[in-house]
Scaffold this motif. Structure first.
Motif, mmCIF file in Angstrom:
data_model
loop_
_atom_site.group_PDB
_atom_site.id
_atom_site.type_symbol
_atom_site.label_atom_id
_atom_site.label_comp_id
_atom_site.label_asym_id
_atom_site.label_seq_id
_atom_site.Cartn_x
_atom_site.Cartn_y
_atom_site.Cartn_z
ATOM 1 N N TRP A 124 20.782 24.842 -12.423
ATOM 2 C CA TRP A 124 20.920 24.735 -10.975
ATOM 3 C C TRP A 124 19.597 24.371 -10.325
ATOM 4 O O TRP A 124 19.540 23.554 -9.392
ATOM 5 N N LYS A 125 18.509 24.972 -10.807
ATOM 6 C CA LYS A 125 17.222 24.678 -10.164
ATOM 7 C C LYS A 125 16.796 23.232 -10.421
ATOM 8 O O LYS A 125 16.148 22.610 -9.579
ATOM 9 N N ASP A 126 17.166 22.677 -11.586
ATOM 10 C CA ASP A 126 16.866 21.272 -11.848
ATOM 11 C C ASP A 126 17.712 20.362 -10.962
ATOM 12 O O ASP A 126 17.242 19.310 -10.503
ATOM 13 N N LEU A 127 18.967 20.740 -10.735
ATOM 14 C CA LEU A 127 19.827 19.966 -9.843
ATOM 15 C C LEU A 127 19.252 19.939 -8.428
ATOM 16 O O LEU A 127 19.212 18.886 -7.779
ATOM 17 N N GLU A 128 18.777 21.082 -7.972
ATOM 18 C CA GLU A 128 18.232 21.156 -6.612
ATOM 19 C C GLU A 128 16.969 20.321 -6.471
ATOM 20 O O GLU A 128 16.691 19.760 -5.418
ATOM 21 N N ASP A 137 25.737 20.165 0.102
ATOM 22 C CA ASP A 137 26.344 21.178 -0.780
ATOM 23 C C ASP A 137 27.267 20.558 -1.829
ATOM 24 O O ASP A 137 28.192 21.211 -2.305
ATOM 25 N N ARG A 138 27.023 19.295 -2.215
ATOM 26 C CA ARG A 138 27.867 18.648 -3.213
ATOM 27 C C ARG A 138 27.034 17.703 -4.077
ATOM 28 O O ARG A 138 25.966 17.253 -3.677
ATOM 29 N N PHE A 139 27.540 17.422 -5.279
ATOM 30 C CA PHE A 139 26.930 16.439 -6.161
ATOM 31 C C PHE A 139 28.037 15.797 -6.992
ATOM 32 O O PHE A 139 29.183 16.282 -7.031
ATOM 33 N N THR A 140 27.721 14.689 -7.662
ATOM 34 C CA THR A 140 28.721 13.923 -8.400
ATOM 35 C C THR A 140 28.270 13.703 -9.838
ATOM 36 O O THR A 140 27.105 13.399 -10.101
ATOM 37 N N LEU A 161 24.755 12.680 -14.383
ATOM 38 C CA LEU A 161 24.557 13.009 -12.970
ATOM 39 C C LEU A 161 24.276 11.725 -12.197
ATOM 40 O O LEU A 161 23.509 10.866 -12.658
ATOM 41 N N LEU A 162 24.894 11.562 -11.023
ATOM 42 C CA LEU A 162 24.680 10.382 -10.183
ATOM 43 C C LEU A 162 23.789 10.744 -9.002
ATOM 44 O O LEU A 162 23.897 11.849 -8.441
ATOM 45 N N ILE A 192 31.649 17.567 -7.137
ATOM 46 C CA ILE A 192 31.733 19.034 -7.104
ATOM 47 C C ILE A 192 31.188 19.485 -5.758
ATOM 48 O O ILE A 192 29.998 19.317 -5.455
ATOM 49 N N ASP A 193 32.076 20.036 -4.932
ATOM 50 C CA ASP A 193 31.759 20.381 -3.555
ATOM 51 C C ASP A 193 31.707 21.904 -3.406
ATOM 52 O O ASP A 193 32.362 22.638 -4.140
#
Length: 395
Positions: free
Chosen positions: A145-149, A157-160, A110-111, A35-36
């Motif tokens: 979102w805050k946990d992802l960050e 600006d992307r994650f998988t 989440l990777l 997700i970009d």
């Protein structure tokens, strides 16, 4: 003519023998979705979603649907993104036709930046059947979102996210044993769709209707009706308490029925009701507010430990692991220490060991709970563990 008749009778009695085998096999595949443009995603309208390209996995065609701001308003307010696995109509040859699947297990994980799964951010569903009526399933509260960050999995600006799919397919073989030695293996798709078990729905209705209830549970002065056979089957602690509980006659027009009474002390009635709901349905009631989710999960973890409901305890532990922040770290650590949750304790200590987090946590009201509920020796040990983790992380 007298000779032919017995010969024909013998032929008519001749039977053909055959044998067959039926079994299940697991067909497993995975698909990674990157997700970009996360900054752009945060600026889109509420409930907007994006869909991946179709991909083939485990004998079916799928797509992944991603809601950057949550699929529902309550998850938007709490800062969650939602993610779903969707059966594509191309699985039935296109034209809007959906072929019903065999039972499916799937998991979104989440990777990290090295492509390894992060167990803390992994959600799974088991034995789901996808069809035209239920072609989309997933998680409204996959990750905030805050946990992802904070996870370290977001870069450029992307994650998988990886989706692991397992389909449990039927197979069978037919063997011709007429003496010619021929063996005819055959594989066939199931044509009858068997829906997932709805036992939990019936038991949930039973709890709501209170039909046949034979136990009265007194929780902080509030009386709740329940079924002794179910409580005993789900919890060995309840089983022992019910065996020792005295029976009392409940008034009724039919002369009254013998009922057992159990007193539960030191527990919030709301927590007990949520635990009772889980015991009947194997799922927890939905909670809209983030603070309510954390407080309820902490209370339920203690209740699950008390009544030896191991699956509920692990569910609460996993829920709290995904909601560790400055405001919750100390109180969650206290709960983890009290009830022997090693993974949750380790997650709290790791969070507190990050630069700047420990000072912020020490200034919260939750830290007072640690000092009140943990002995001084244990508190000192915890602080030494945090200091050791901080030393390891420093270059």
């Amino acid at each position: 003519m007298a000779v032919a008749t017995p010969l024909l009778s013998a032929a008519a009695r001749r039977c053909t023998r055959s044998a067959s085998t039926i079994g299940r096999r697991e067909v497993m595949d995975c698909h990674s979705l990157t997700i970009d443009g996360c900054t752009t995603f945060k600026m889109i309208p509420n409930t907007w979603f994006s869909t991946s390209e179709s991909f083939m996995a485990a004998g079916h065609v799928w797509r992944i649907r991603f809601y950057p701001k949550g699929a529902r308003e309550c998850f938007l307010r709490r800062g969650y993104m939602s993610i779903y696995l969707e059966l594509d109509s191309a699985a039935g040859g296109g034209g809007g036709y959906y072929r019903t699947t065999d039972p499916v297990d799937f998991r979104f994980t989440l990777l990290d930046l090295a492509g390894n799964p992060v167990p803390q951010y992994s959600r799974a569903m088991a034995a789901r059947v996808f069809s035209a009526e239920s072609r989309r399933m997933g998680f409204n509260d996959f990750i905030r979102w805050k946990d992802l960050e904070r996870s370290g999995c977001l870069k450029d600006d992307r994650f998988t996210v990886r989706c692991d799919i397992t389909v449990f397919q039927d197979y069978w073989t037919a063997d011709d044993n007429d003496g010619d030695g021929a063996v005819a293996p055959v594989q066939q798709q199931v044509t009858v769709a068997v829906p997932p078990s709805n036992l939990h729905e019936h038991l949930g209705d039973l709890l709501g209707k209170k039909q046949g209830a034979d136990v009265k549970v007194d929780v902080a002065g509030e009386a709740l009706d329940a079924h002794g056979w179910l409580l005993a089957a789900r919890s060995p602690v309840f089983e022992a308490e019910l065996l020792a509980a005295a029976k009392e006659k409940a008034p009724s027009s039919g002369g009254g029925a013998a009922r057992r009474r159990v007193v539960v002390e030191g527990m919030d009635p709301r927590v007990f009701k949520a635990m009772l709901h889980f015991m009947y349905t194997d799922v927890l009631p939905e909670m809209d507010q983030e603070e309510e989710t954390v407080a309820m999960s902490q209370g339920l973890l203690a209740a699950a430990h008390r009544y030896e409901l191991e699956r509920l305890k692990l569910i609460c532990e996993e829920t709290l692991c995904r909601r560790i922040d400055v405001d919750t770290a100390a109180s969650t650590l206290a709960v983890a220490e009290q009830h022997g949750c090693r993974a949750l304790k380790a997650a709290c200590l790791e969070f507190m060991a990050r630069p700047g987090n420990l000072k912020a946590v020490l200034e919260t009201k939750g830290f007072e709970k640690i000092k009140a509920n943990c002995p001084a020796v244990m508190l000192d040990l915890i602080m030494k563990q945090v200091a050791a983790r901080m030393a390891i992380q420093q270059p």
